[in-house]
Structures are given as C-alpha cells and as structure tokens.
Design a protein around this motif. Structure first.
Motif, PDB file in Angstrom:
ATOM      1  N   GLY A  34       0.821  -1.200   0.000  1.00 33.64           N
ATOM      2  CA  GLY A  34       0.000   0.000   0.000  1.00 33.64           C
ATOM      3  C   GLY A  34       0.852   1.246   0.000  1.00 33.64           C
ATOM      4  N   PHE A  36       1.381   3.607   2.218  1.00 34.20           N
ATOM      5  CA  PHE A  36       2.177   3.935   3.386  1.00 34.20           C
ATOM      6  C   PHE A  36       3.451   3.097   3.434  1.00 34.20           C
ATOM      7  CE2 PHE A  36       3.070   3.720   7.987  1.00 34.20           C
ATOM      8  CZ  PHE A  36       3.233   5.072   8.222  1.00 34.20           C
ATOM      9  N   ILE A  70       5.031  16.816  -0.541  1.00 29.51           N
ATOM     10  CA  ILE A  70       4.004  16.823   0.509  1.00 29.51           C
ATOM     11  C   ILE A  70       2.759  17.544  -0.005  1.00 29.51           C
ATOM     12  CG2 ILE A  70       3.449  17.556   2.841  1.00 29.51           C
ATOM     13  CD1 ILE A  70       6.347  17.496   3.545  1.00 29.51           C
ATOM     14  N   LEU A  74      -1.004  15.969  -0.600  1.00 31.43           N
ATOM     15  CA  LEU A  74      -2.219  16.475   0.046  1.00 31.43           C
ATOM     16  C   LEU A  74      -3.256  16.860  -1.001  1.00 31.43           C
ATOM     17  CD1 LEU A  74      -1.219  18.772   3.046  1.00 31.43           C
ATOM     18  CD2 LEU A  74      -2.641  16.743   3.081  1.00 31.43           C
ATOM     19  N   ALA A  77      -4.761  13.691  -2.590  1.00 29.83           N
ATOM     20  CA  ALA A  77      -5.689  12.991  -1.688  1.00 29.83           C
ATOM     21  C   ALA A  77      -7.007  13.749  -1.593  1.00 29.83           C
ATOM     22  CB  ALA A  77      -5.054  12.840  -0.307  1.00 29.83           C
ATOM     23  N   LEU A  78      -6.904  15.064  -1.477  1.00 31.68           N
ATOM     24  CA  LEU A  78      -8.125  15.873  -1.401  1.00 31.68           C
ATOM     25  C   LEU A  78      -8.916  15.770  -2.693  1.00 31.68           C
ATOM     26  CD1 LEU A  78      -7.368  19.244   0.374  1.00 31.68           C
ATOM     27  CD2 LEU A  78      -9.059  17.528   0.975  1.00 31.68           C
ATOM     28  N   PHE A  91     -18.292  12.993   0.304  1.00 34.81           N
ATOM     29  CA  PHE A  91     -16.850  13.189   0.215  1.00 34.81           C
ATOM     30  C   PHE A  91     -16.120  11.872   0.483  1.00 34.81           C
ATOM     31  CE2 PHE A  91     -12.987  14.911   2.538  1.00 34.81           C
ATOM     32  CZ  PHE A  91     -12.339  15.304   1.376  1.00 34.81           C
ATOM     33  N   LEU A  92     -15.132  11.551  -0.338  1.00 39.30           N
ATOM     34  CA  LEU A  92     -14.239  10.392  -0.190  1.00 39.30           C
ATOM     35  C   LEU A  92     -14.872   9.042  -0.552  1.00 39.30           C
ATOM     36  CD1 LEU A  92     -12.236  11.225   3.056  1.00 39.30           C
ATOM     37  CD2 LEU A  92     -11.289  10.941   0.783  1.00 39.30           C
ATOM     38  N   GLY A  94     -15.530   5.985  -2.808  1.00 43.19           N
ATOM     39  CA  GLY A  94     -14.725   5.481  -3.901  1.00 43.19           C
ATOM     40  C   GLY A  94     -15.517   5.428  -5.218  1.00 43.19           C
ATOM     41  N   PRO A 112      -9.770   5.483  -4.788  1.00 45.39           N
ATOM     42  CA  PRO A 112      -8.927   5.115  -3.641  1.00 45.39           C
ATOM     43  C   PRO A 112      -7.473   4.908  -4.022  1.00 45.39           C
ATOM     44  CG  PRO A 112     -10.981   3.962  -3.485  1.00 45.39           C
ATOM     45  CD  PRO A 112     -10.986   4.654  -4.806  1.00 45.39           C
ATOM     46  N   PHE A 115      -5.928   8.214  -3.971  1.00 44.76           N
ATOM     47  CA  PHE A 115      -5.787   8.581  -2.562  1.00 44.76           C
ATOM     48  C   PHE A 115      -4.522   7.946  -1.991  1.00 44.76           C
ATOM     49  CE2 PHE A 115      -6.739   8.072   1.956  1.00 44.76           C
ATOM     50  CZ  PHE A 115      -7.195   9.332   2.277  1.00 44.76           C
ATOM     51  N   ASP A 116      -4.312   6.663  -2.335  1.00 45.58           N
ATOM     52  CA  ASP A 116      -3.142   5.949  -1.851  1.00 45.58           C
ATOM     53  C   ASP A 116      -1.856   6.567  -2.387  1.00 45.58           C
ATOM     54  OD1 ASP A 116      -2.537   4.061  -0.044  1.00 45.58           O
ATOM     55  OD2 ASP A 116      -2.572   2.358  -1.419  1.00 45.58           O
ATOM     56  N   VAL A 119      -1.149   9.458  -0.255  1.00 42.52           N
ATOM     57  CA  VAL A 119      -0.529   9.039   1.012  1.00 42.52           C
ATOM     58  C   VAL A 119       0.955   8.775   0.793  1.00 42.52           C
ATOM     59  CG1 VAL A 119      -0.498   7.236   2.772  1.00 42.52           C
ATOM     60  CG2 VAL A 119      -2.676   8.059   1.901  1.00 42.52           C
ATOM     61  N   ILE A 122       2.919  12.009   0.439  1.00 32.81           N
ATOM     62  CA  ILE A 122       3.054  12.769   1.685  1.00 32.81           C
ATOM     63  C   ILE A 122       4.071  12.115   2.607  1.00 32.81           C
ATOM     64  CG2 ILE A 122       1.871  13.398   3.812  1.00 32.81           C
ATOM     65  CD1 ILE A 122      -0.625  13.772   2.090  1.00 32.81           C
ATOM     66  N   THR A 126       7.537  13.790   3.544  1.00 30.18           N
ATOM     67  CA  THR A 126       7.822  14.184   4.928  1.00 30.18           C
ATOM     68  C   THR A 126       9.145  13.604   5.401  1.00 30.18           C
ATOM     69  OG1 THR A 126       5.472  14.273   5.394  1.00 30.18           O
ATOM     70  CG2 THR A 126       6.936  14.098   7.274  1.00 30.18           C
TER      71      THR A 126
ATOM     72  N   ASN B 716      -5.582  -2.554   3.709  1.00 30.36           N
ATOM     73  CA  ASN B 716      -5.409  -1.414   2.820  1.00 30.36           C
ATOM     74  C   ASN B 716      -6.759  -0.828   2.394  1.00 30.36           C
ATOM     75  OD1 ASN B 716      -3.458   0.224   1.484  1.00 30.36           O
ATOM     76  ND2 ASN B 716      -4.335  -0.555  -0.416  1.00 30.36           N
ATOM     77  N   VAL B 720      -7.653   3.144   2.763  1.00 26.47           N
ATOM     78  CA  VAL B 720      -7.856   4.108   1.685  1.00 26.47           C
ATOM     79  C   VAL B 720      -9.314   4.223   1.264  1.00 26.47           C
ATOM     80  CG1 VAL B 720      -5.533   3.811   0.797  1.00 26.47           C
ATOM     81  CG2 VAL B 720      -7.399   2.445  -0.163  1.00 26.47           C
ATOM     82  N   ASP B 721     -10.202   3.379   1.773  1.00 29.50           N
ATOM     83  CA  ASP B 721     -11.581   3.484   1.311  1.00 29.50           C
ATOM     84  C   ASP B 721     -12.574   3.583   2.472  1.00 29.50           C
ATOM     85  OD1 ASP B 721     -13.890   3.440  -0.119  1.00 29.50           O
ATOM     86  OD2 ASP B 721     -13.217   1.947  -1.552  1.00 29.50           O
ATOM     87  N   SER B 724     -11.250   6.191   4.959  1.00 33.50           N
ATOM     88  CA  SER B 724     -10.301   7.122   4.342  1.00 33.50           C
ATOM     89  C   SER B 724     -10.347   8.494   4.998  1.00 33.50           C
ATOM     90  CB  SER B 724     -10.562   7.230   2.846  1.00 33.50           C
ATOM     91  OG  SER B 724     -11.921   7.486   2.622  1.00 33.50           O
ATOM     92  N   LEU B 728      -7.161  10.541   5.924  1.00 37.16           N
ATOM     93  CA  LEU B 728      -6.951  11.928   5.482  1.00 37.16           C
ATOM     94  C   LEU B 728      -6.477  12.772   6.659  1.00 37.16           C
ATOM     95  CD1 LEU B 728      -7.281  13.765   3.002  1.00 37.16           C
ATOM     96  CD2 LEU B 728      -9.508  14.400   3.890  1.00 37.16           C
ATOM     97  N   ILE B 731      -2.829  11.859   7.403  1.00 33.89           N
ATOM     98  CA  ILE B 731      -1.778  12.375   6.503  1.00 33.89           C
ATOM     99  C   ILE B 731      -1.641  13.882   6.650  1.00 33.89           C
ATOM    100  CG2 ILE B 731      -1.782  10.491   4.824  1.00 33.89           C
ATOM    101  CD1 ILE B 731      -3.622  11.992   3.087  1.00 33.89           C
ATOM    102  N   VAL B 734       0.690  14.082   9.448  1.00 34.31           N
ATOM    103  CA  VAL B 734       2.052  13.739   9.017  1.00 34.31           C
ATOM    104  C   VAL B 734       2.683  14.919   8.288  1.00 34.31           C
ATOM    105  CG1 VAL B 734       3.360  12.303   7.409  1.00 34.31           C
ATOM    106  CG2 VAL B 734       1.686  11.251   8.905  1.00 34.31           C
ATOM    107  N   ALA B 735       1.918  15.500   7.347  1.00 29.91           N
ATOM    108  CA  ALA B 735       2.458  16.607   6.566  1.00 29.91           C
ATOM    109  C   ALA B 735       2.787  17.783   7.479  1.00 29.91           C
ATOM    110  CB  ALA B 735       1.447  17.032   5.502  1.00 29.91           C
ATOM    111  N   GLY B 738       5.839  17.043   9.518  1.00 24.59           N
ATOM    112  CA  GLY B 738       7.045  17.116   8.685  1.00 24.59           C
ATOM    113  C   GLY B 738       7.482  18.551   8.462  1.00 24.59           C
TER     114      GLY B 738
END
Lengths: 137, 751
Positions: A34, A36, A70, A74, A77-78, A91-92, A94, A112, A115-116, A119, A122, A126, B716, B720-721, B724, B728, B731, B734-735, B738
């Motif tokens: 994945g 991450f 980064i 972002l 993903a958004l 929102f979000l 799939g 998705p 989105f991955d 991730v 980012i 970072t 996974n 991500v689904d 998610s 979000l 992350i 995380v950002a 960082g």
C-alpha cells in the motif's frame, strides 16, 4: 561517509528498493503493501543513498523539493475525495472505472488508488524533508 | 514610470466611488417602496438543515442605514484618494474600505441573526485592519488589537444571545421573532438574552464601560474615523437596539439599563471631550456622547423618544463625518491636529471653514440647522417618557450644552483665533477633499429647512419599522413656544457659559481625569497583560526546551489520565492466560527481552539505538508469525527508519554519545514512570484480551472488501476506502509534523 563497499552496494540496492516500493504501492490493494509501506520502503532507499552519497546527490537525483511532494500528495488525496462530491456522492466515496475486461479477470481503477498515491507522496515527502534537513544541518 | 503608476492607482481608487454611489442610488430608489408598504424579504438557503439562511429584509430602518452608509461611503472614498496621496498601501486601503462598507450593508439588511452575526464580525475585522492601517506604528497596532478584542468579545456575547433567542422562539429570523415578543419577554431566559445582546451593542457602540476603545481607534486615518468610527460601524450597536426593540424592548429592565448607561455615557463623553486638545480625540469623545444619547432614547417606548434617537442618528452622522473629514484636512494641510497649535485658518481654507462651521452649528443645535430639529425632538421625547423624564432631559440638556461648547471651540479656535506660526504657508486642500464635508455640512442646513420632508421619507419609515404605531413622528421647524423650546434656549445659554470657561474646564478635567484610580481601560490592560503572563508561565513550566521534560509530561499525563480512568472502572486484575507459543516464537520473545535489557544497561548510544530497533523488529516478526503481514511489514519499515533517523539526530545533539545519565534520584524517578507506563499498557492489553471480541465489524469488512471496494487486502481497503476520512486526517498530521520539524531544524541552523 566515504566507504567504497557501501557506495557500490548502494548503487545496486537503491534501484531495487525503489522498484520494490512502487510494486508495494500498486499491489497494495490485493496483497500486503500500500501507499504507506511503499513510501517507507522508498524512504529507506533514499536514507541509504543519503548516508552513502550525501544529501546533495539525493537532491539532484529526486529533482523536486520534497516539500513540494508533501503539497502534491495532500492535493491529490483531497482531489480524489472531492471527485465523489462532484459526482454527487459523499466526500471520499470510492468511484470505480473498469479499465479492461480480461478473460479471467476484470481490471478496475478507482479514486482510492489516487488517494493511496497521495498518502505515498506525503509520507515520502515528509521523511525526505526531515532526513535531508538533518543531514544538511 | 513609478509616478505614473502611482497616479493611475489614485485614479482607480477615486473611480471605485462608483460602488458606493451605485448602492446609494439603489437605496434611494427603494425609499418610496419601503415608506409606502413596509418590508421586503429575500431569502437564499445557506444551511437550511439548521434553519440558517442568507435572508435579507429591506424595510424603513435598513434603507435608512443603507442610505447613510453608502452616501457617506461615497464622499469618504472620493476624499481618501487624495488624503492617502502616494501612500504605498493605497490599494489595500480601498479594498478594506469597500469590503467594510459591504459588510456593514449586510449587517443592516440581514434578517437571519446568524447572518447578522457574521456581518457583525466582518465589520469588526475590517475595523481592526483599518485602525491598524499604519501597521508599522506600535500605538496603531495596540489600538487595533484593543478594538478587535473589545468588539470581538461583544460579538461572541451577541452570538450566545442569538442562540438563546432561537431556543426560546424556535427561529433565527428576526421577522418571525417579532410576533413572539410577549412569550420571549415572559421566558426565564429573557434576562440572559437581554444582558448578552446589551453587551454586544454596548461594545460596538462604545457605551460605558466599553467606551475606551473608540478614542484609541483614532489611530486610523481620518477618512476611516469619519466613516467607521462616527457614521457607520459604531452605529451598529444602535441599529441592533432599534432592530430588537419590538422583540425585547419596552420592559423595565430594558428601559432602566439603556437610560442609565446611555446617560452616563452621554455626560461622561461630553465632559471628557472638554479635556482633550487633539481634534480627533475631541470628536471621538463627542461621538461617545452622541451614541450615549441614542442609546438613552432607544430605552424609551414612546414615538417621540424613538424618533429622537433616529433623528439624532441622522443629524450626528452628517455633522460628525463632516467634522472628521475637516479634521483630516487640517491635519493634512498643516501637519498638526492639536488645538493650541492651530488658528487663523479661515483665510487660507475658506471651503473647509464653511464645512466646519455648518457642521458645528448643526452640532450645537442652532435654529435653522438640522441639529436644532434633532434637539427639539430629543427634549420632546425625554419629557414624554413615563419613567424618570427628569433624568433623560437633564442628561440630554447637559450633554447638548457641552457639545455646543465643543462646537464653538472647533470653529473658533482653528479658524478664527490668532494665526499660529506654521512651518509652511497653509493652502486649501484639493476639491476632492473639501467637497465631501461641504456637501455633508450643507445637507445639515437643507434638512433643517425641510424637516417634514426628512420626517416623511427617511426618519418616519425608519421609526415605524421597529415601532408599530400610526402616530405621526412630527418633525417640524417650529412647534410653538413650549417646554422643548425653553430647554433649547437653556442649552444654548449653558453652552455659551461652558465655552467662555472652556480653558479653565480643560485644565480642571484634564488633571481630574488623570487622578481616577480605576478606569475601564486599565482593567482591560490588566486582563490582556494577565493572559500574556499566564502564557509565559505555562510555557516556562511545560515547554522549557528540555526533551526530558517533554517526555516526562507526556508519560505522566498518560499514566495519570488513562490509569485513573482504567482503575476507577476495573474489576480486579485481568486474568493472565499463559501464552500458547511455538518454540521459534519463544525464541523471539527471549530475543526481545535481551534487547530490552541491553537498552537499559548499555552506555553506548549506538548500541542502545540498535537494540531498540531489535525490539521493534522482533515484535514485527511476532506479528508475522500470527498472520498479520501488513502490520509486520509496516512495523519493520518504521523500525528501520526510526533507527536511521534517531541515530542521525542523536549524533548531532551537543554532548551526545557521552555517558552522562543524570542524578540517581532522577533516574530512579524516570525508571518508575517508565515501569508504571509499561505495567499500565500491559494491564490494558490483558483486559482487552479477557473480553469477548466483537466480530461484527470484521465480518462487514470481510464481506464488502472485495465486492464493494474491489480489494482483497482488507487492511489497505480500510485505510484508503472505508476509513479514508481517518487516513486523510492522519496524513494531514504527518504533513504538518514534517513541515514543522523542517522549520525547527532550519531555525536551529540559522542560530
């Protein structure tokens, strides 16, 4: 660190590590991996490269500022989440498209995945930001 | 090139006056309709689920305010382009100015209280930006912050008041609250609502004891003082009181509070105005007086007293904005605003002198000026009140007499008086600057001649919009010889007396006001400084820069809060089941134990870091042997990177690698904390294991992962689904972490 063994080994290893990282990112939906863990693998590769060759060569190799990575992550993903909003769903949610109908398998692509990828960008961005800043200080 | 650019910017600024002009003409076009048949509503859905809509209502009151806002906004725009000539932030200034004007128009036309609150806060924010326009001056920044905090706090009180009103009435729309006035008045929360709305109105309209921000707001450029801090924004609180008069007004608490606070503000402001020598400060204190008078008359419930409030609002907006613009012209042309340094400006500046004279005579309330009409109706209103008419009339006479004296001072000393020595010869300002005050002053004369026209089209519809009676408001030039006329004569006589003794009064008030032990402003300063001290104190304790301290606080907070929460509900120590492990798993357990002991006993930093890595890797392999490949993979990678990054950091720390480990007592304490945390986590995990695992969610994921989300790797798919939104959030953390870490490292490097 000027070690011939480390530098030679790094040249070989880093490309393998990066390929493995991309493999993890793509296969993550159906087998271990994945965004991450893929990003962590890539980060170890770059950390190795940083130790062997110094931060300047890493910056030359990746070409873009990791901080931009980064921001890109972002945004991606958004955007993958907002795609559902434009399609009239929460929102979000799939969204999926069928890419190809193979004889024994249907290949699908969905938000998705993007989105991955976000991730991935980012997390990698970072860790690289921190590692490079530390090495340069 | 640069000069032409500046020139062009100035013309763009001047041309932007078409915005207020267009709005003014639009508002003019609405006058006949609102004067004839009341209100017009427009509603756009905003958050309909919560009953929050962008609904606007145009009635006599809102059109009355819209005319003042856009009309004065027009002259201020024209004026400011010349006033700011060559200022490098001209563009910013006009953006703020027009944005403020639009928010103010939104404020006076909003029918939904939440929308009203949003516009209310927007005016506060633009007022902050405009007071702090000369942001390189510390005094300017301090005044801007003060105005923001005082009016912003009032705005929050107002929001709570609105929410309570919604709880009582079930609606956010003002027009739907009006029919429920009597149940609202009888509700136990009525007192709280009244208090909160008063706080909002009093902070915005600079009523005692929140008046102190207004004189300090004079740090703003003159056109801003003319527009925001005399004609429009400070009238926001007055508008609010008028708008809510039919819903909350008329009771004893309403009348008493407004009468007393208004009277104190009116007289206090006028007295303090006599003790000032800066033109703008004098005008600011008389503005406080005027706002106090309006508040006082809004406390009443008869047609004459409400008419007095609205008439005086119009009178005051006209003459005070003209006077602020005049003060700006004087400052711009002579370089000073101090009364004792000014004199003899009539000859070089005739147009400005005319504007100042017209405005001051209106302020003093001379017959044939609009101010006279305003004063007459004021006295009529005060005497018509059932509740203590003597107080209202007395406060009105006293403050009007003092304002008469101030008016005389403002004309006589700068314009007539002996010519003071100016460094350069004084010239009249450009036509764009003096046309505004001349027209505004001139309107004061015209309105004074045709009061019934003003009454029929402007003041009348405004009053009848919040005071539902058919009674004629009765604005006219001459009412016959009666009590109000006698009070007017008395006012002028007293004003003359105050003027003749004003130099002595100035010294006396100045020295007396310096001796007051507790002022509202000092209380405010005390609060602001107190918050600062509290912040420094907690930073010194919690964030002293020692990593050891940070770890200690985090671990101790965890131990105390989680430990307390667990122990207060725990039923005995959880049962310890001997683990059923294969031999290779036991080997890893021993390996991890050995690594832990190594970390504890070793004095070599690199070895400790590596041993920590072994602990993590051992755990990862245990996870793998229990069939959690994803978890194991991630854990292994995280451990690897942790070892790399921690060694990078530790070898850069000053003194790292040496074997200082602190005093024994401290080590003992740290050890106890660590052991306590470990025992707590272990106990928690055992407790989790001893309860039945709820598998419904697992079953859901197993069922839907492939069918709905096209993925066979459930972990996974969840990341991500299904979950998610959580990812979000993570992350983003995380950002942020960082970038914050990057900033910290860069900071260190710069040092």
């Amino acid at each position: 660190m000027q070690s011939l063994i480390l530098r030679t080994a790094t040249r070989l290893l880093v490309s393998l590590i990066l390929v493995f990282s991309i493999y993890l990112l793509f296969s993550g939906h159906n087998s271990p991996g994945g965004g991450f863990s893929g990003a962590l693998v890539a980060a170890t590769g770059f950390a190795l490269y940083t130790i062997a060759e110094g931060p300047a060569s890493v910056r030359r190799a990746i070409r873009i500022d990791p901080r931009r990575l980064i921001v890109f992550g972002l945004a991606l993903a958004l955007a993958s989440g907002l795609a559902a909003v434009f399609a009239g769903k929460p929102f979000l949610t799939g969204l999926w498209w069928t890419v190809a109908e193979l004889p024994d398998y249907t290949l699908v692509l969905g938000t998705p995945f993007f989105f991955d990828v976000g991730v991935y960008a980012i997390v990698l961005g970072t860790i690289l930001t921190i590692i490079l800043a530390l090495e340069e200080s | 090139m640069a000069a032409s650019l500046k020139h062009r910017r100035e013309w763009i600024a001047r041309a932007s006056c078409v915005l207020p002009l267009g709005l003014f003409l639009g508002a003019c076009a609405l006058v006949p309709a609102t004067a004839a048949d009341g209100s017009h509503r427009l509603s756009l859905p905003w958050i309909p689920e919560l009953g929050i809509n962008l609904s606007f209502m145009l009635d006599g009151l809102s059109v009355f305010f819209a005319l003042i806002i856009s009309g004065i906004g027009f002259f201020v725009t024209v004026y400011a382009a010349d006033y700011l000539h060559g200022h490098r932030h001209t563009g910013r200034f006009f953006v703020f100015l027009h944005a403020f004007m639009l928010s103010m128009l939104g404020l006076v036309t909003a029918d939904n209280v939440i929308a009203l609150f949003v516009f209310w806060e927007l005016t506060t924010i633009f007022s902050y930006l405009l007071i702090g326009f000369e942001h390189e001056e510390a005094a300017s920044r301090k005044s801007a912050r003060q105005a923001l905090l005082v009016t912003g706090a009032g705005g929050l009180a107002l929001l709570v008041g609105f929410l309570l009103l919604e709880m009582i009435s079930g609606t956010y729309e003002i027009s739907r609250m009006i029919p429920q006035a009597s149940p609202i008045g009888a509700h136990p929360l009525y007192g709280a609502v009244l208090f909160l709305i008063f706080i909002g109105a009093f902070t915005k309209s600079a009523q005692f004891p929140f008046h102190f921000w207004l004189p300090n707001a004079m740090a703003a450029p003159a056109p801003i003082s003319a527009f925001l801090h005399s004609a429009t924004m400070v009238k926001g609180g007055i508008y609010l009181l008028a708008r809510f008069h039919p819903i909350l007004g008329g009771g004893g608490a309403w009348t008493c509070t407004l009468m007393i606070i208004g009277a104190i503000t009116a007289v206090g402001g006028a007295v303090l105005a006599m003790g000032q020598s800066d033109l703008k400060k004098i005008l600011a204190y008389t503005t406080i007086t005027a706002l106090g008078i309006m508040t006082m008359f809004l406390g009443g419930k008869t047609t004459p007293s409400l008419t007095a409030a609205m008439t005086f609002l119009l009178v005051h907006s006209l003459y005070k904005s003209a006077l602020f613009l005049v003060a700006g012209i004087i400052d711009h042309q002579t370089g000073t605003r101090r009364l004792e340094e000014l004199g003899g400006l009539l000859r070089p500046m005739p147009a400005t002198a005319f504007a100042a004279a017209a405005a001051c005579l209106s302020m003093a309330g001379f017959p044939l000026f609009f101010g006279f009409i305003g004063k007459e109706i004021m006295y009529k209103g005060a005497l018509a009140e059932a509740m203590c008419p003597e107080l209202a009339a007395g406060a009105a006479v006293l403050s009007n007499a003092l304002m008469t004296a101030v008016g005389a001072i403002l004309v006589i000393r700068p314009f007539l008086g002996r010519s003071a020595g100016y460094p350069a010869p004084v010239r009249e300002a450009g036509v764009f600057m003096w046309c505004g005050p001349v027209v505004l002053g001139g309107i004061g004369i015209i309105f004074g001649i045709v009061p019934d026209f003003v009454g029929r089209w402007l003041v009348g519809p405004a009053v009848h919009a919040f005071h539902f009676s058919v009674e004629d408001i009765g604005l006219s030039l001459f009412h016959g010889i009666n009590e109000p006329l006698l009070l007017s004569m008395l006012t002028l006589a007293m004003g003359l007396g105050f003027y003749l003794t004003h130099r002595r009064l100035f010294q006396w008030i100045k020295s007396a006001s310096e001796k007051i032990p507790v002022t509202a402003e000092r209380v405010y300063d005390g609060c602001v400084n107190g918050v600062g001290r509290l912040g420094r104190l907690q930073t010194r304790i919690l964030q002293n820069g020692s990593l050891h301290r940070y770890f200690f606080i985090v671990a101790a907070a965890f131990l105390l809060s989680v430990g307390y929460g667990f122990l207060s509900r725990a039923q005995g120590f959880p049962e310890v089941v001997p683990p059923d492990l294969a031999l290779r798993q036991w080997l890893w357990v021993f390996g991890i134990t050995a690594a832990v002991i190594t970390v504890l006993v070793t004095r070599i930093l690199l070895l400790a870091i590596c041993a920590l890595g072994v602990i993590g890797a051992g755990l990862a392999i245990l996870f793998l042997s229990f069939g959690a490949p994803d978890l194991a993979l991630t854990q292994l990678l995280v451990e690897t990177l942790t070892v790399v990054i921690v060694s990078m950091i530790l070898f850069r720390l000053p003194g790292a690698g040496s074997e200082t480990k602190g005093r024994l007592s401290r080590r003992l304490f740290d050890g106890l904390l660590a052991a306590g945390s470990g025992v707590l986590v272990t106990t928690l995990l055992l407790a989790v294991l001893s309860t039945e695992l709820d598998r419904t969610i697992t079953a859901f994921f197993e069922r839907n992962s492939y069918l709905v989300a096209h993925g066979k790797n459930i972990v996974n798919v969840i990341l991500v689904d299904f979950r998610s939104m959580d990812t979000l959030g993570e992350i983003v953390v995380v950002a942020t972490a960082g970038l914050a870490g990057y900033a910290l490292i860069q900071n260190r490097r710069r040092e």
